[in-house]
Enzyme design. Structure first.
Site, PDB file in Angstrom:
ATOM      1  N   THR A 142      77.551 -70.627   3.588  1.00 26.85           N
ATOM      2  CA  THR A 142      77.507 -70.334   2.156  1.00 26.85           C
ATOM      3  C   THR A 142      77.938 -71.520   1.293  1.00 26.85           C
ATOM      4  OG1 THR A 142      79.750 -69.415   2.239  1.00 26.85           O
ATOM      5  CG2 THR A 142      77.909 -67.890   2.558  1.00 26.85           C
ATOM      6  N   CYS A 143      78.776 -72.385   1.836  1.00 25.77           N
ATOM      7  CA  CYS A 143      79.227 -73.540   1.055  1.00 25.77           C
ATOM      8  C   CYS A 143      78.054 -74.443   0.682  1.00 25.77           C
ATOM      9  CB  CYS A 143      80.266 -74.339   1.835  1.00 25.77           C
ATOM     10  SG  CYS A 143      81.761 -73.396   2.206  1.00 25.77           S
TER      11      CYS A 143
END
Length: 796
Positions: free
Chosen positions: A761-762
Site C-alpha cells: 500500500t505504501c
C-alpha cells in the site's frame, strides 16, 4: 462592468427594442424564399447492398441543417406531381415511398414511422448532404422522381435536441447568407428570420435554471453561432447588417452578455469547463468598438452638440475587453510557469512572486482611503483566476497571506485549500523527527489516545510513523489505514463522543451526553488533534462535520436553518411555531414555556432557557426569542465544552495555535467536506485505468483485460474495498485518482496460481501471478474484496 442581468434577459431586451422599431412580416418570407434545384446525378435503381450505413448519424451539433432557398424572382414554380423516391435505412433496408411533390417533409417522417416504428423525433432525412427541414415541401427541397434520401438518427448522447436544431438553423441561414445563396433583395426579411430564430432560442432557454441556461449557451457556442455572427458582419455581401444596424447591436450585445456570464462562472480561463466564447471571436468586436469609441470621444470634444459614446457601446466594450486582457495575462503567466530552472526563468519567477507582496501592501493602504478597500476587492474578484494562479504557485509559509481569506469570493476551493494548509506544518522526511506509534489493533482507540493525547504537540507537528503490533508492514500505507480506522472509531456513535445526523450518517456533531465517559473532554482534544493530523498528512478519512459543529468552530452564529440536518424534528417544530397563527399561539394552545426537556443518563430533566423560564409562556411576541434560545441551548450551550476542547486539540497541531478559529472561518463547509471526505462520486474505472502502470504485464495482456473487466462489473462498495486493499485509500481526493501522491501499479509475480493477490500500500502496488482464466482471477478478487479480509499486513 458588473453582471447586472442574465444573458437571456439581455437578449430579450434587445429583441424587444427591435420589435418596437420595426415590424417584420414573417408570413411573407415564404413567398420571397423558394426552392433551389439540386443537380440530379444519382442512378434511378438502388442496390440494396449499398444500404448498410449507420442509422445513427452524426451528432446534431455536427450536422448542419440547411435551408434550401433562393430568390423567388429567379425561380419558376413547378406543377405538383406524384413522386416515387427511395429512403435508405440500416435496419429496414431501402424503403420505396410515394408522395405528392407538395407534401411536407414532416409527412414523409410520419410515413417512415408507420413503416419502421422509428419515432419522428429521432429521424433526420438527408438529401445531397443537406438535412431537410420539416416545414418544407418535397418540391421546395427539389426532391425529384427516383431521388435517393438517407435516413439518419439523432445520437442519444445529444441532449437538448430542440436547442441544437434552432441554433443549427440560425447558423445555416447565416452561412447561406454569407455565400449569397438566399435572397438579398429583401434584407429586412432575412434579418427577420434571424431574429425569429433568436426568439425561438430564447423561448426554450430557461430564465431561472442557471445550469440548464449554461448548457443552452454552450450549445450556442458549440454550434459555432458566435463565429457565424462574426463572419456575417465581416463578410462583404450585401445581406449583412451594417455596424449601426439594430440587429448588429443586438447580436454584439448577446455575445457580450455571454462573455460576462462566462466570467461569472469562472470559466473564461483556468476552469475545467470550456469557455462559451473564444478570444478569437471577441477580438473583432474589441477592435471595432475601440475605433468607434475613440471617434465618438474626439467628436464630443470638438462639437458641443455631439452626444459622445453610447452607453451600449461602452457596456459592450467593457464586456469584451476584460476577458481579452485576462486571457492575455493567463498566457503570459503560463509561459512563466513552464520556464526551465535557468537563471532567467528564476528571475522572472521572483518578479511574479512579488505581486502577492504588492497586493498585501495595497490591501493595508486601502483601509485609509474611503471605499478603496472595497474597490480593491472588486478588482481582485474580477481577476479571480489570475489571483488563484499566483496563490497556488507562490504563496508559501514564509509569508502571511491570510488576508486573502477574508473574502472567500476572490478565491476558489484549490487556492483556499492551499492557504489553510499553509497553517499546518509540513510532514518531515527525516525518520528521527517522526512521532513513533506501535498499536494493537484490538486496543486501537485506547492506545491511539495514549500516543496522541499525551504527546507534546511539537513532536506531532513533525509527522507520524505507524506500525501495528505483530504485523510486518510500515510506512505511509499503514499510516493511511490507521487514520481511517481511528476516525471510524472516534465518530462511532456507540462511543458516545459524536452524534450522527439522522438523514446524513456521514455528518457528525458533538454529543451533549458525552460526559458519560469520564475522559470525554480529553477525548475531544484527542479528536481535534487526529483531524488536524489527517489534514496535515492529506488523508481523506470519510468523516464530515455537520453545519452546527462547523459554524461553532468558525465562531459563527447558528440559525434555525443551520439545524435542519442535525435535528430535523426540532427544525420542523420551530418552523411551525414561527409560522403559526398569532391568535392560536396567544391562546396558549401549545402550553409552551421557556424551558427545554432533556434526557441525561436515563432520566429526564427540565432546564430553563432563561431566568424564570418556567413561568414565561410562549406567545406571538416572544416566540422568535424562544426559538433562538432553544437552538442555542440545544446546539451551543449543551456542547460548549466539547467544542472548545476539540478546537484546542486542533489548534495544538497548527503552526500558530491562534489561527484555529480563522482556519475554519476561511473555508466553506463544502471545502472541508472535500478535504476530509474527498470525492463523493462513484469510483471511475476509466480514471482508475488512466492512472495505473504495469510492471511485468502489458496493457494488452489477457490478465489485465480480465482484471479491468472484473473491476468494471463490481459494485461501488466492492471497488472501494479493492482500492483500500490496494492503497489503504478508502476515499479518493476530490480530484480523483489524479489527486493521489503517485500513480498506481499492477505488478506481475511468479507465484503459483492458487495464491491470492497481495499489495504494497505504501507504493500503491497490487501484485498477482498470471492467472490462467478469468474465472480464477474473479474468484481470487472476490475473496480479497470482502470487508473482513485485508485487515492486516501479515503477521510474524
Amino acid at each position: 462592468m458588473p453582471l447586472a442581468e442574465t444573458p437571456i434577459d439581455c437578449i430579450q431586451q434587445g429583441l424587444d427594442r427591435l420589435s418596437s422599431k420595426r415590424k417584420f412580416d414573417d408570413d411573407d418570407l415564404s413567398s420571397e424564399l423558394v426552392s433551389v434545384r439540386m443537380r440530379k446525378d444519382e442512378p434511378n435503381a438502388v442496390n440494396s447492398s449499398s444500404t448498410h450505413q449507420s442509422l445513427v448519424g452524426p451528432r446534431v451539433s455536427d450536422t448542419r441543417s440547411t435551408i434550401c432557398s433562393s430568390s423567388s424572382h429567379s425561380a419558376s414554380i413547378r406543377p405538383l406531381s406524384r413522386l416515387q423516391f427511395f429512403v435508405r435505412t440500416i435496419s429496414k433496408g431501402t424503403l420505396v415511398l410515394h408522395a405528392n411533390s407538395g407534401d411536407t417533409v414532416e409527412s414523409v417522417h410520419k410515413l417512415v414511422q408507420s413503416i419502421t416504428g422509428i419515432p419522428v423525433t429521432e429521424q433526420r432525412l438527408i438529401y445531397r448532404g443537406k438535412q431537410l427541414m420539416w416545414e418544407q415541401s418535397l418540391d421546395e427541397c427539389s426532391i425529384e422522381n427516383d431521388a435517393e434520401l438517407q435516413l439518419v438518427g439523432r445520437m442519444r448522447s445529444s441532449p437538448h435536441p430542440q436547442a441544437w436544431q434552432v441554433v443549427d438553423e440560425l447558423v445555416s441561414l447565416i452561412f447561406r447568407l454569407c455565400k449569397g445563396e438566399v435572397a438579398t433583395q429583401c434584407p429586412n426579411l432575412v434579418k427577420s428570420r434571424l431574429i425569429k430564430r433568436l426568439g425561438e432560442f430564447l423561448s426554450i432557454t430557461p430564465r431561472h435554471d442557471n445550469e440548464l441556461a449554461v448548457r443552452h449557451l454552450q450549445i450556442f457556442s458549440s454550434a459555432s453561432a458566435p463565429a457565424a455572427l462574426v463572419m456575417l458582419y465581416l463578410s462583404p455581401h450585401e445581406g449583412k447588417a451594417a455596424h449601426d444596424d439594430p440587429l448588429y447591436s443586438l447580436c454584439r450585445s448577446t455575445l457580450g452578455s455571454m462573455v460576462e456570464y462566462d466570467i461569472s462562472r469562472g470559466s473564461i480561463i483556468g476552469d475545467s469547463s470550456k469557455p462559451l466564447v473564444s478570444v478569437q471571436e471577441i477580438f473583432p468586436f474589441v477592435r471595432e468598438l475601440a475605433a468607434r469609441l475613440s471617434n465618438d470621444l474626439v467628436s464630443s470634444m470638438e462639437s458641443p452638440t455631439s452626444l459622445g459614446p453610447s452607453s451600449c457601446d461602452v457596456r459592450d466594450f467593457s464586456a469584451f475587453l476584460f476577458p481579452l486582457h485576462t486571457a492575455t495575462t493567463k498566457q503570459k503567466m503560463e509561459e512563466v510557469l513552464v520556464l526551465k530552472e535557468d537563471k532567467e526563468g528564476e528571475h522572472l519567477r521572483q518578479r511574479w512572486s512579488q505581486y502577492l507582496a504588492i497586493l498585501k501592501e495595497l490591501k493595508g493602504l486601502s483601509k485609509h482611503y474611503g471605499d478603496a478597500e472595497e474597490q480593491l476587492w472588486t478588482k481582485l474578484k474580477r481577476r479571480k483566476v489570475s489571483l488563484c494562479y499566483l496563490i497556488l504557485r507562490y504563496a508559501t509559509q514564509n509569508d502571511n497571506h491570510e488576508w486573502f481569506l477574508e473574502r472567500k469570493d476572490v478565491t476558489d476551493f484549490e487556492s483556499r485549500r492551499h492557504l489553510v494548509m499553509l497553517m499546518l506544518p509540513e510532514v518531515k522526511d527525516e525518520y528521527d523527527e517522526l512521532h513513533e506509534m506501535l498499536i494493537d489493533r484490538s486496543q486501537l482507540l485506547t492506545e491511539s489516545f495514549e500516543y496522541i493525547a499525551r504527546a507534546d504537540p511539537e513532536k506531532l507537528r513533525g509527522g507520524l510513523f505507524m506500525e501495528f503490533k505483530n504485523e510486518e508492514a510500515t510506512g505511509p500505507g499503514v499510516l493511511r489505514e490507521w487514520f481511517f480506522l481511528v476516525c471510524q472509531a472516534i465518530f462511532n456513535p456507540q462511543n458516545a463522543l459524536f452524534t450522527a445526523c439522522p438523514e446524513d450518517r456521514r455528518r457528525f456533531f458533538p454529543n451533549p451526553a458525552s460526559k458519560v465517559h469520564p475522559l470525554h473532554l480529553e477525548y475531544f482534544s484527542f479528536s481535534g488533534r487526529v483531524i488536524a493530523l489527517a489534514l496535515m498528512h492529506k488523508v481523506q478519512v470519510g468523516i464530515v462535520f455537520d453545519r452546527v459543529f462547523f459554524l461553532q468552530l468558525a465562531g459563527a452564529h447558528i440559525s434555525l436553518e443551520d439545524i435542519h440536518d442535525a435535528d430535523p424534528c426540532l427544525y420542523k417544530s420551530c418552523k411551525k411555531i414561527l409560522e403559526m397563527d398569532a391568535e392560536m399561539i396567544d391562546s396558549d394552545a401549545l402550553g409552551l414555556t421557556f424551558v427545554h426537556e432533556v434526557e441525561e443518563l436515563g432520566s429526564r430533566k427540565i432546564l430553563e432557557l432563561c431566568s424564570g423560564g418556567k413561568s414565561i409562556s410562549v406567545n406571538s411576541q416572544n416566540r422568535g426569542k424562544y426559538v433562538d434560545l432553544l437552538i442555542k441551548h440545544r446546539f451551543v450551550t449543551s456542547i460548549t465544552k466539547q467544542v472548545a476542547h476539540f478546537a484546542q486539540g486542533f489548534a495544538d497541531i497548527l503552526c500558530n495555535s491562534k489561527l484555529q478559529n480563522f482556519f475554519f472561518k476561511s473555508l466553506e463547509l463544502e471545502d472541508l467536506d472535500w478535504m476530509l471526505y474527498g470525492s463523493e462520486t462513484t469510483i471511475s474505472v476509466e480514471d482508475w485505468k488512466a492512472h495505473t502502470e504495469y510492471n511485468g504485464y502489458r496493457e494488452t495482456d489477457p490478465q489485465i483485460i480480465w482484471f479491468w473487466k472484473i473491476v468494471g462489473g463490481m459494485s461501488a462498495d466492492k471497488r472501494k474495498v479493492l482500492l483500500f486493499f490496494w492503497t489503504s485509500v478508502k476515499y479518493l481526493p476530490v480530484e480523483g485518482f489524479g489527486g493521489l501522491a503517485s500513480r498506481l501499479c499492477i505488478y506481475k509475480t511468479s507465484e503459483p496460481h492458487n495464491r491470492l493477490p497481495s499489495s504494497h500500500t505504501c507504493f500503491y502496488q497490487l501484485s498477482f501471478p498470471p492467472y490462467p482464466s478469468l474465472a480464477i482471477m474473479q474468484d481470487h478478487l472476490h475473496i480479497i474484496t470482502q470487508e473482513h479480509v485485508g485487515c492486516s499486513f501479515g503477521t510474524w
